[in-house]
Motif scaffolding. Structure first.
Motif, short mmCIF file in Angstrom:
data_model
loop_
_atom_site.label_atom_id
_atom_site.label_comp_id
_atom_site.label_asym_id
_atom_site.label_seq_id
_atom_site.Cartn_x
_atom_site.Cartn_y
_atom_site.Cartn_z
N ALA A 157 8.57 -3.40 3.18
CA ALA A 157 7.49 -3.06 4.09
C ALA A 157 6.70 -4.31 4.47
CB ALA A 157 6.56 -2.02 3.46
N GLN A 158 6.39 -5.12 3.46
CA GLN A 158 5.69 -6.37 3.69
C GLN A 158 5.78 -7.23 2.42
OE1 GLN A 158 1.59 -4.89 4.41
NE2 GLN A 158 1.02 -5.95 2.52
N PHE A 159 5.49 -8.53 2.59
CA PHE A 159 5.39 -9.40 1.43
C PHE A 159 4.38 -10.50 1.72
CE2 PHE A 159 8.82 -11.17 4.03
CZ PHE A 159 8.60 -12.53 4.01
N SER A 160 3.78 -11.01 0.65
CA SER A 160 2.78 -12.07 0.76
C SER A 160 3.29 -13.30 0.04
CB SER A 160 1.45 -11.62 0.14
OG SER A 160 0.93 -10.50 0.83
N LEU A 161 3.22 -14.44 0.73
CA LEU A 161 3.76 -15.67 0.17
C LEU A 161 2.98 -16.86 0.70
CD1 LEU A 161 6.06 -17.06 -1.46
CD2 LEU A 161 7.43 -17.03 0.63
N GLN B 277 15.57 -4.02 -15.20
CA GLN B 277 16.28 -2.94 -14.51
C GLN B 277 15.50 -2.40 -13.32
OE1 GLN B 277 19.33 -2.15 -15.35
NE2 GLN B 277 19.27 -3.63 -17.03
N SER B 278 14.36 -3.02 -13.03
CA SER B 278 13.53 -2.58 -11.92
C SER B 278 14.32 -2.51 -10.63
CB SER B 278 12.35 -3.54 -11.74
OG SER B 278 11.72 -3.31 -10.52
N ARG B 279 14.00 -1.54 -9.80
CA ARG B 279 14.74 -1.41 -8.53
C ARG B 279 14.43 -2.53 -7.55
NH1 ARG B 279 12.16 4.19 -6.14
NH2 ARG B 279 9.96 3.75 -6.44
N ALA C 122 2.06 -0.77 -13.26
CA ALA C 122 2.18 -1.82 -14.27
C ALA C 122 2.99 -1.32 -15.46
CB ALA C 122 0.79 -2.27 -14.73
N LEU C 123 2.76 -0.07 -15.87
CA LEU C 123 3.51 0.51 -16.98
C LEU C 123 4.99 0.62 -16.61
CD1 LEU C 123 3.64 1.86 -19.74
CD2 LEU C 123 3.04 4.03 -18.64
N ASP D 77 3.78 -11.41 -3.70
CA ASP D 77 3.82 -9.97 -3.85
C ASP D 77 4.73 -9.37 -2.79
OD1 ASP D 77 1.92 -10.44 -5.76
OD2 ASP D 77 0.24 -9.63 -4.61
N VAL D 78 5.34 -8.23 -3.11
CA VAL D 78 6.22 -7.58 -2.13
C VAL D 78 6.14 -6.07 -2.29
CG1 VAL D 78 8.21 -7.83 -3.68
CG2 VAL D 78 8.58 -7.39 -1.25
N SER D 79 6.08 -5.37 -1.17
CA SER D 79 6.18 -3.90 -1.15
C SER D 79 7.61 -3.56 -0.81
CB SER D 79 5.22 -3.32 -0.11
OG SER D 79 3.87 -3.58 -0.46
N TYR D 80 8.31 -2.99 -1.80
CA TYR D 80 9.75 -2.81 -1.67
C TYR D 80 10.17 -1.44 -2.18
CZ TYR D 80 14.75 -4.01 -1.99
OH TYR D 80 16.10 -4.04 -1.83
N ASP D 81 10.94 -0.75 -1.38
CA ASP D 81 11.50 0.54 -1.79
C ASP D 81 10.42 1.50 -2.27
OD1 ASP D 81 13.57 2.32 -2.07
OD2 ASP D 81 14.22 1.58 -4.03
N GLY D 82 9.28 1.47 -1.59
CA GLY D 82 8.21 2.41 -1.90
C GLY D 82 7.28 2.00 -3.02
N MET D 83 7.48 0.81 -3.61
CA MET D 83 6.61 0.36 -4.68
C MET D 83 6.12 -1.06 -4.39
SD MET D 83 8.15 1.80 -8.26
CE MET D 83 6.53 1.51 -8.99
N HIS D 84 5.00 -1.41 -5.03
CA HIS D 84 4.42 -2.74 -4.83
C HIS D 84 4.63 -3.56 -6.09
CE1 HIS D 84 1.97 -5.64 -2.72
NE2 HIS D 84 1.27 -5.84 -3.83
N PHE D 85 5.23 -4.75 -5.93
CA PHE D 85 5.52 -5.64 -7.04
C PHE D 85 4.69 -6.91 -6.90
CE2 PHE D 85 9.15 -2.97 -6.27
CZ PHE D 85 9.58 -2.58 -7.54
#
Length: 247
Positions: free
Chosen positions: A124-128, A51-53, A42-43, A83-91
């Protein structure tokens, strides 16, 4: 240069914070560890912002022609939060759409109307809209029955149920010109012992269940589980009951 300096400071702060978290969580339980990781993420999202990846894909280009019937997107043709898990992080809480013709997950860039599609290999995955899509790259055992792509995971236990939802544009010609219709293509898979089995009807599912076939069939009849009504839900209930029998 100022931005680079600020970015480096942010990264250093995050690194120090994460290291501190890891040092503390050695003596606490898993829930506290997960909470600390979420706080760190979150931080990161707060200080990096636009600028988030997450926003490193390419511009999404709409279809250059009108569609006379149907939409190419999953359920809705407007942005919905997911939500989406992308490039090693969860957004979390990301405005998104899923183009099922192009097989592209579209997100809206923070603070603008600019739409981009994410790199599939990094998802990796996403929820929608209540569905969770996972990216599956079949190994040599499963390559003959399925292709690489996003699959709707409707059940996951000892076994699993996955649905491949695709759309295609069909063109027909009439006196008014070319008419384009978006059609759905749906395939169902049951995951057992590392193998994805394509299934269509109740009969093909029961054929996979060995000695438990009879008891599962009785369960389906007793509980009025109908494959014709909702195949995905019926499959999920079938495999969930089978998993109970084979604990």
């Amino acid at each position: 240069m100022k931005y680079l300096t600020r970015y480096c400071c942010i990264v250093l702060c995050l690194t120090a914070f994460t290291a501190s978290v890891h040092a503390q969580v050695q003596s606490v339980d898993t829930s506290v560890r997960q909470s600390a990781i979420r706080s760190t993420e979150a931080l990161y999202h707060q200080v990096i912002g636009g600028q988030s990846r997450l926003y490193n894909g390419s511009e999404y280009v709409p279809f250059p022609f009108p569609l006379n019937e149907g939409i190419p997107f999953f359920i809705s043709d407007s942005m919905k939060v997911g939500d989406v898990s992308y490039d090693g992080m969860h957004f979390r809480q990301v405005p998104m759409m899923f183009d099922m013709v192009k097989d592209q997950l579209i997100v809206q860039e923070s603070g603008s109307f600019f739409k981009i599609y994410l790199v599939n290999e990094k998802i990796a995955q996403f929820s929608l809209l209540g569905h969770t899509f996972v990216r599956i790259v079949p190994d040599s055992v499963n390559a003959r029955t399925m292709t690489t792509g996003f699959y709707d995971r409707v059940y996951q236990g000892k076994t699993g149920v996955y649905v491949k939802r695709q759309k295609m544009i069909q063109e027909t010609t009439n006196n008014e010109g070319i008419r384009r219709t978006v059609n759905d293509m749906i395939r169902y898979y049951v995951l057992m012992d590392g193998r994805y089995h394509p299934v269509k009807k109740e009969k093909s599912v029961l054929a996979l269940l060995g000695d438990e076939k009879k008891e599962v069939r009785q369960y389906l009849r007793k509980n009025k589980v109908r494959y014709k009504k909702d195949r995905a839900t019926a499959l999920a209930r079938t495999m969930a009951y089978y998993d109970q029998l084979t604990k």
